[in-house]
Design an enzyme around this catalytic site. Structure first.
Site, PDB file in Angstrom:
ATOM      1  N   HIS A 265       0.867  -1.193   0.000  1.00  0.00           N
ATOM      2  CA  HIS A 265       0.000   0.000   0.000  1.00  0.00           C
ATOM      3  C   HIS A 265       0.898   1.236   0.000  1.00  0.00           C
ATOM      4  O   HIS A 265       0.735   2.117  -0.817  1.00  0.00           O
ATOM      5  CB  HIS A 265      -0.955  -0.010   1.200  1.00  0.00           C
ATOM      6  CG  HIS A 265      -1.847   1.202   1.275  1.00  0.00           C
ATOM      7  ND1 HIS A 265      -2.954   1.270   2.075  1.00  0.00           N
ATOM      8  CD2 HIS A 265      -1.783   2.409   0.664  1.00  0.00           C
ATOM      9  CE1 HIS A 265      -3.549   2.463   1.928  1.00  0.00           C
ATOM     10  NE2 HIS A 265      -2.856   3.171   1.087  1.00  0.00           N
TER      11      HIS A 265
ATOM     12  N   GLU B 234       0.633   7.919  -3.582  1.00  0.00           N
ATOM     13  CA  GLU B 234       1.554   7.507  -2.514  1.00  0.00           C
ATOM     14  C   GLU B 234       2.824   8.348  -2.533  1.00  0.00           C
ATOM     15  O   GLU B 234       3.322   8.765  -1.490  1.00  0.00           O
ATOM     16  CB  GLU B 234       1.881   6.009  -2.621  1.00  0.00           C
ATOM     17  CG  GLU B 234       0.692   5.100  -2.333  1.00  0.00           C
ATOM     18  CD  GLU B 234       0.080   5.310  -0.950  1.00  0.00           C
ATOM     19  OE1 GLU B 234       0.817   5.373   0.040  1.00  0.00           O
ATOM     20  OE2 GLU B 234      -1.169   5.425  -0.865  1.00  0.00           O
TER      21      GLU B 234
ATOM     22  N   HIS C 140       3.090  10.804   0.595  1.00  0.00           N
ATOM     23  CA  HIS C 140       4.051  10.275   1.572  1.00  0.00           C
ATOM     24  C   HIS C 140       5.511  10.397   1.099  1.00  0.00           C
ATOM     25  O   HIS C 140       6.376  10.827   1.855  1.00  0.00           O
ATOM     26  CB  HIS C 140       3.740   8.800   1.870  1.00  0.00           C
ATOM     27  CG  HIS C 140       2.371   8.588   2.464  1.00  0.00           C
ATOM     28  ND1 HIS C 140       2.069   8.914   3.759  1.00  0.00           N
ATOM     29  CD2 HIS C 140       1.222   8.104   1.925  1.00  0.00           C
ATOM     30  CE1 HIS C 140       0.797   8.616   4.000  1.00  0.00           C
ATOM     31  NE2 HIS C 140       0.249   8.128   2.903  1.00  0.00           N
TER      32      HIS C 140
HETATM   33  P1  5GP Z   1      -7.342   5.839   7.181  1.00  0.00           P
HETATM   34  O1  5GP Z   1      -8.029   7.058   7.668  1.00  0.00           O
HETATM   35  O2  5GP Z   1      -8.097   5.068   6.138  1.00  0.00           O
HETATM   36  O3  5GP Z   1      -6.766   4.995   8.265  1.00  0.00           O
HETATM   37  O4  5GP Z   1      -6.054   6.377   6.434  1.00  0.00           O
HETATM   38  C1  5GP Z   1      -6.161   7.126   5.273  1.00  0.00           C
HETATM   39  C2  5GP Z   1      -4.783   7.452   4.800  1.00  0.00           C
HETATM   40  O5  5GP Z   1      -4.140   8.336   5.720  1.00  0.00           O
HETATM   41  C3  5GP Z   1      -3.823   6.279   4.700  1.00  0.00           C
HETATM   42  O6  5GP Z   1      -3.978   5.558   3.528  1.00  0.00           O
HETATM   43  C4  5GP Z   1      -2.502   6.998   4.751  1.00  0.00           C
HETATM   44  O7  5GP Z   1      -2.239   7.629   3.519  1.00  0.00           O
HETATM   45  C5  5GP Z   1      -2.766   8.021   5.797  1.00  0.00           C
HETATM   46  N1  5GP Z   1      -2.491   7.516   7.156  1.00  0.00           N
HETATM   47  C6  5GP Z   1      -3.393   7.008   8.039  1.00  0.00           C
HETATM   48  N2  5GP Z   1      -2.788   6.699   9.201  1.00  0.00           N
HETATM   49  C7  5GP Z   1      -1.491   7.011   9.048  1.00  0.00           C
HETATM   50  C8  5GP Z   1      -0.368   6.937   9.915  1.00  0.00           C
HETATM   51  O8  5GP Z   1      -0.435   6.505  11.078  1.00  0.00           O
HETATM   52  N3  5GP Z   1       0.818   7.365   9.416  1.00  0.00           N
HETATM   53  C9  5GP Z   1       0.938   7.850   8.157  1.00  0.00           C
HETATM   54  N4  5GP Z   1       2.147   8.257   7.769  1.00  0.00           N
HETATM   55  N5  5GP Z   1      -0.100   7.956   7.328  1.00  0.00           N
HETATM   56  C10 5GP Z   1      -1.297   7.532   7.751  1.00  0.00           C
HETATM   57  P1  5GP Z   2      -4.447   6.649   1.288  1.00  0.00           P
HETATM   58  O1  5GP Z   2      -5.513   5.883   1.943  1.00  0.00           O
HETATM   59  O2  5GP Z   2      -3.132   5.967   1.063  1.00  0.00           O
HETATM   60  O3  5GP Z   2      -4.344   8.099   1.637  1.00  0.00           O
HETATM   61  O4  5GP Z   2      -5.101   6.791  -0.139  1.00  0.00           O
HETATM   62  C1  5GP Z   2      -5.087   5.788  -1.042  1.00  0.00           C
HETATM   63  C2  5GP Z   2      -5.550   6.432  -2.334  1.00  0.00           C
HETATM   64  O5  5GP Z   2      -5.129   5.603  -3.365  1.00  0.00           O
HETATM   65  C3  5GP Z   2      -7.049   6.552  -2.403  1.00  0.00           C
HETATM   66  O6  5GP Z   2      -7.376   7.682  -3.180  1.00  0.00           O
HETATM   67  C4  5GP Z   2      -7.437   5.289  -3.137  1.00  0.00           C
HETATM   68  O7  5GP Z   2      -8.605   5.423  -3.900  1.00  0.00           O
HETATM   69  C5  5GP Z   2      -6.236   5.102  -4.035  1.00  0.00           C
HETATM   70  N1  5GP Z   2      -5.973   3.701  -4.305  1.00  0.00           N
HETATM   71  C6  5GP Z   2      -5.789   3.206  -5.527  1.00  0.00           C
HETATM   72  N2  5GP Z   2      -5.574   1.894  -5.466  1.00  0.00           N
HETATM   73  C7  5GP Z   2      -5.598   1.555  -4.156  1.00  0.00           C
HETATM   74  C8  5GP Z   2      -5.438   0.322  -3.486  1.00  0.00           C
HETATM   75  O8  5GP Z   2      -5.222  -0.743  -4.051  1.00  0.00           O
HETATM   76  N3  5GP Z   2      -5.508   0.364  -2.124  1.00  0.00           N
HETATM   77  C9  5GP Z   2      -5.745   1.518  -1.455  1.00  0.00           C
HETATM   78  N4  5GP Z   2      -5.806   1.463  -0.119  1.00  0.00           N
HETATM   79  N5  5GP Z   2      -5.916   2.698  -2.064  1.00  0.00           N
HETATM   80  C10 5GP Z   2      -5.849   2.707  -3.415  1.00  0.00           C
END
Ligand code: 5GP
Ligand code: 5GP
Length: 254
Positions: free
Chosen positions: A89, A143, A147
């Protein structure tokens, strides 16, 4: 640890305008050349302070079966159904207090030409499952920009994607689980047995994130491993993300 460059004024010269115009080191060395032995440690501190502004990485792997086995479902990438394996991811710079930097450099957008030699491996090991189907570019762009740009003092774009691929090669989470009798067969496994299998194999405790299938059952979605700031060595996690799982979780097939 967050580092800050602290400039300490070592001269009593009241004419600070020179320092503002020329910069501290230039002004100081021009007027009153200090011994090199004094400057070198200062420069070293300034360099390491600028070198990196995060404390560690989360290396996050996703189980495709659980990404797809939700009410929202998923779409396979244009290259076809990914392997039944944990996919990458992301590699996320983080602070020890649990917060994290994001979108650090709008001037350094994702550029596929910088990772051309890695693209076919990225398609296999870092497949996208979001809808609509795509070739992965959107996922990798997201990504890198969210990040990767926050660790660019340590890893350039090629280095960032290469480091994640190396980590994926280094730790075969699916094999580790299967060796412990934990199979992606739709069965329920204790969270404890999953954590123990991975800890015993790699020597560090993983963090497991769950999501829910359509029926609301908690299932194994993502595995977080912590990595040092060089993105090469696994470490014990300084801080854990908040989301939790049930004590028994499903490991869906894919
Ligand atoms: P979710 O709210 O679905 O847990 O996270 C959404 C997105 O926020 C993740 O895919 C990632 O990009 C970022 N994110 C969530 N939790 C963390 C964390 O603990 N550390 C970092 N660096 N990014 C995070
Ligand atoms: P994050 O949760 O890392 O901030 O965001 C992930 C972003 O990448 C979202 O916009 C999601 O729609 C896109 N994405 C594309 N492919 C994938 C996948 O395979 N897994 C996840 N978690 N996010 C994906």
């Amino acid at each position: 640890m967050r580092h800050h460059v602290v400039v300490v004024c070592l001269t009593s010269d009241p004419d600070t305008s020179i320092r503002e115009k020329e910069g501290f080191f230039a002004a100081m060395t021009r007027r009153n050349p200090p011994p090199v032995s004094l400057l070198l440690p200062l420069l070293a501190v300034a360099t390491t302070s600028l070198a990196q502004d995060f404390d560690f990485f989360y290396f996050v792997l996703q189980w495709p079966g659980s990404y797809c086995d939700t009410a929202k479902s998923c779409c396979y990438p244009t290259s076809g159904k990914p392997a039944a394996d944990f996919g990458i991811h992301g590699l996320w710079p983080n602070y020890n207090d649990g917060s994290y930097p994001s979108n650090c450099d709008p001037n350094n957008p994702y550029d596929a030409s910088k990772v051309r030699d890695l693209l076919s491996t990225m398609r296999q090991k870092w497949p996208t499952l979001a809808c609509p189907s795509s070739d992965g570019t959107q996922f990798w762009t997201h990504e890198w920009e969210k990040h990767g740009t926050c660790s660019e003092s340590v890893l350039d774009q090629h280095g960032y994607f290469q480091a994640a691929l190396k980590l994926k090669k280094q730790v075969d989470v699916l094999q580790i689980l299967q060796d412990a009798g934990i199979q992606p067969d739709g069965g329920d496994y204790s969270l404890k047995s999953i954590v123990s299998a991975i800890s015993d194999a790699i020597g560090y405790t993983p963090w497991i994130e769950c999501n829910n299938d359509e029926a609301g059952n908690s299932q194994l979605y993502q595995v977080y491993l912590c990595v040092d700031t060089s993105a090469a060595k696994l470490i014990e996690c300084p801080v854990l993300p908040r989301k939790r799982c049930g004590s028994e979780i499903e490991f869906p097939s894919f």
